[in-house]
Design a protein around this motif. Structure first.
Motif, short mmCIF file in Angstrom:
data_model
loop_
_atom_site.label_atom_id
_atom_site.label_comp_id
_atom_site.label_asym_id
_atom_site.label_seq_id
_atom_site.Cartn_x
_atom_site.Cartn_y
_atom_site.Cartn_z
N LEU A 158 -6.02 12.72 -0.75
CA LEU A 158 -5.59 12.31 0.59
C LEU A 158 -5.38 13.53 1.49
N GLN A 195 -8.66 14.65 2.74
CA GLN A 195 -9.18 13.74 3.78
C GLN A 195 -8.49 13.97 5.11
N LEU A 196 -7.20 14.36 5.04
CA LEU A 196 -6.44 14.56 6.28
C LEU A 196 -6.50 16.01 6.77
N LYS A 224 4.67 14.54 3.64
CA LYS A 224 4.26 13.20 4.11
C LYS A 224 3.20 12.63 3.16
N THR A 262 4.77 11.62 -0.16
CA THR A 262 5.64 10.46 0.02
C THR A 262 4.79 9.18 0.11
N MET A 263 3.67 9.29 0.82
CA MET A 263 2.77 8.13 0.94
C MET A 263 2.10 7.80 -0.40
N GLY A 321 5.18 7.58 -3.52
CA GLY A 321 6.15 6.51 -3.27
C GLY A 321 5.50 5.21 -2.84
N GLY A 322 4.31 5.30 -2.21
CA GLY A 322 3.64 4.10 -1.73
C GLY A 322 2.50 3.69 -2.64
N LEU A 323 1.36 4.34 -2.46
CA LEU A 323 0.11 3.88 -3.10
C LEU A 323 0.21 3.76 -4.62
N LYS A 337 3.45 1.46 -5.91
CA LYS A 337 3.36 0.01 -5.66
C LYS A 337 2.19 -0.61 -6.40
N ASN A 338 1.13 0.16 -6.59
CA ASN A 338 -0.01 -0.31 -7.38
C ASN A 338 0.43 -0.58 -8.83
N THR A 379 12.12 5.86 -5.89
CA THR A 379 12.16 7.32 -5.80
C THR A 379 13.62 7.69 -6.06
N HIS A 414 16.16 14.22 3.79
CA HIS A 414 14.81 14.66 3.46
C HIS A 414 14.40 14.20 2.07
N MET A 415 13.17 13.72 1.96
CA MET A 415 12.59 13.50 0.64
C MET A 415 12.18 14.87 0.10
#
Lengths: 257, 257
Positions: free
Chosen positions: A48, A51-52, A71, A74-75, A78-80, A83-84, A100, A155-156
């Protein structure tokens, strides 16, 4: 008698590809009793970031975490990735809860002080509070922990997944009889790195010292084993180093007091 | 007597900019008693999608969620926005716990059937289980809910944040005396859309019908109010539509039985 709990740490590679992830989740779902999964996600974070257009800088295998990289992790962690895994476990009847260290203040860290290297937003664990976690586990909840903590100041912080697993296992050993399993790309700690079947089945602290002196155990395995012994000394019953495809088996290297 | 609980839904814009987020978190932290925060994050999702070259398609204000967009919203809603809020609340002494509907199986959805529009991985809420959530809230935990659910088959689903707030409020009204607050860019439901101070302080179902017939209430406010009445009929004590900067006040439009 205290109830048993298994804390399993898996690296990024396994949870980032569908085939290995599905196999892992099947195996993890089949583990009896209370359990916790701790995951990485470094490859997806690097992907990621690329890509960014965010540069991934690594020093001694650790990611330098500037504000943009924070960021990204964290995405991704903590996210992808988290949650998957949670959705995949729910589909297997496991009542997973993604966390987290910031969630319920489970793991508070301090931003690593700048010495020779400025690691940026990287956390060194300061305090683990496993009391609410323990209540939830007793109710059948299965925590799935991402390698992120927080500093208590908003802050994370990016935090090593091995450390998260070790600290969580130690804190939960106040409430459970904990086995900590580090998944690994080899069958265990090897006597001969060129022979995948030369697994050392059990290592005591004395044996560890001898293996290090003799050069049998070297490199990145030394801190991994030092962390394992630290966990044992802090109350964890057993640490296992084994293949991700063998978390349900009796193989691997076992570290006891 | 049942304990009070406030469920507050805030849109993306407020939680995506540091200044408005900090103000919101200060106000939210100051709310007494049990509480839940439900957030959006659409602008950040659109921004990340653009950076990644993923096209953002909207139909009737809803995001068409293909596989790549689902990854984006899982990262942004479940990771970046959610954990940023959780860390911010922890810094204010609020014991926040970030959740999606997949976590502890709190909200299970069904992928929206394809009719005139294929919304992709979008969830229509099927079942909310607030029992573990209620236990945690009684222990002082403050859930922070991202607009994501799961289908029980291993997939995350993008889900409208107003719906998450309404369904969560309804399910928690089994355990608490619930006030549901929808934050809004106006001071409340306006009698005259050109006069920001023409807030209708209270609306009953009969009055609502009259306002709609007379054309006083129209457009997107109609489904918002219909949802509010549905929440009231399902056991929520009061619904408030107000400014995000006024969640602690007595203003806004109040909807009661």
């Amino acid at each position: 008698m205290r109830e048993k709990l298994t804390v399993i740490k898996v690296g990024g590679k396994i949870v980032e590809e569908d085939a290995t992830l599905n196999r892992l989740l099947d195996d993890f779902a089949a583990i009896g009793g209370h359990k916790v999964l701790v995951h990485g996600g470094g490859r997806s974070a690097t992907k990621l970031a690329t890509q960014l257009g965010v540069e991934s800088k690594m020093v001694n295998g650790r990611r330098i975490t500037d504000a943009e990289t924070l960021k990204v992790v964290t995405m991704v962690y903590g996210g992808l990735v988290n949650k998957n895994i949670v959705a995949g476990l729910q589909a297997r009847g496991v009542n997973a809860l993604g966390l987290t260290g910031a969630d319920m203040n489970v793991i508070r860290s301090v931003k690593r002080p700048v010495q020779e290297v400025d690691y940026g937003f990287v956390g060194d664990v300061e305090k683990v509070d496993a009391s609410l976690l323990s209540d939830l586990i007793h109710k059948g909840v299965v925590p799935v922990m991402a390698p992120l903590t927080h500093d208590g100041k908003g802050h994370m912080l990016n935090t090593n997944a091995d450390t998260i697993a070790g600290e969580t296992a130690k804190a939960l050993s106040e409430f459970f009889d904990v086995t900590l399993v580090f998944c690994f790309e080899k069958k265990g700690v090897l006597r001969d790195e060129n022979d995948d079947d030369s697994v050392i089945p059990q290592i005591t602290p004395d044996e560890f010292r001898c293996y290090v002196e003799d050069g049998v155990i070297q490199g990145g395995m030394i801190p991994k084993l030092e962390n394992s012994f630290a966990a044992i000394h802090a109350g964890v019953t057993e640490v296992v180093i084994t293949l991700a495809t063998a978390i349900n088996g009796n193989g691997g290297t076992r570290i006891k007091k």
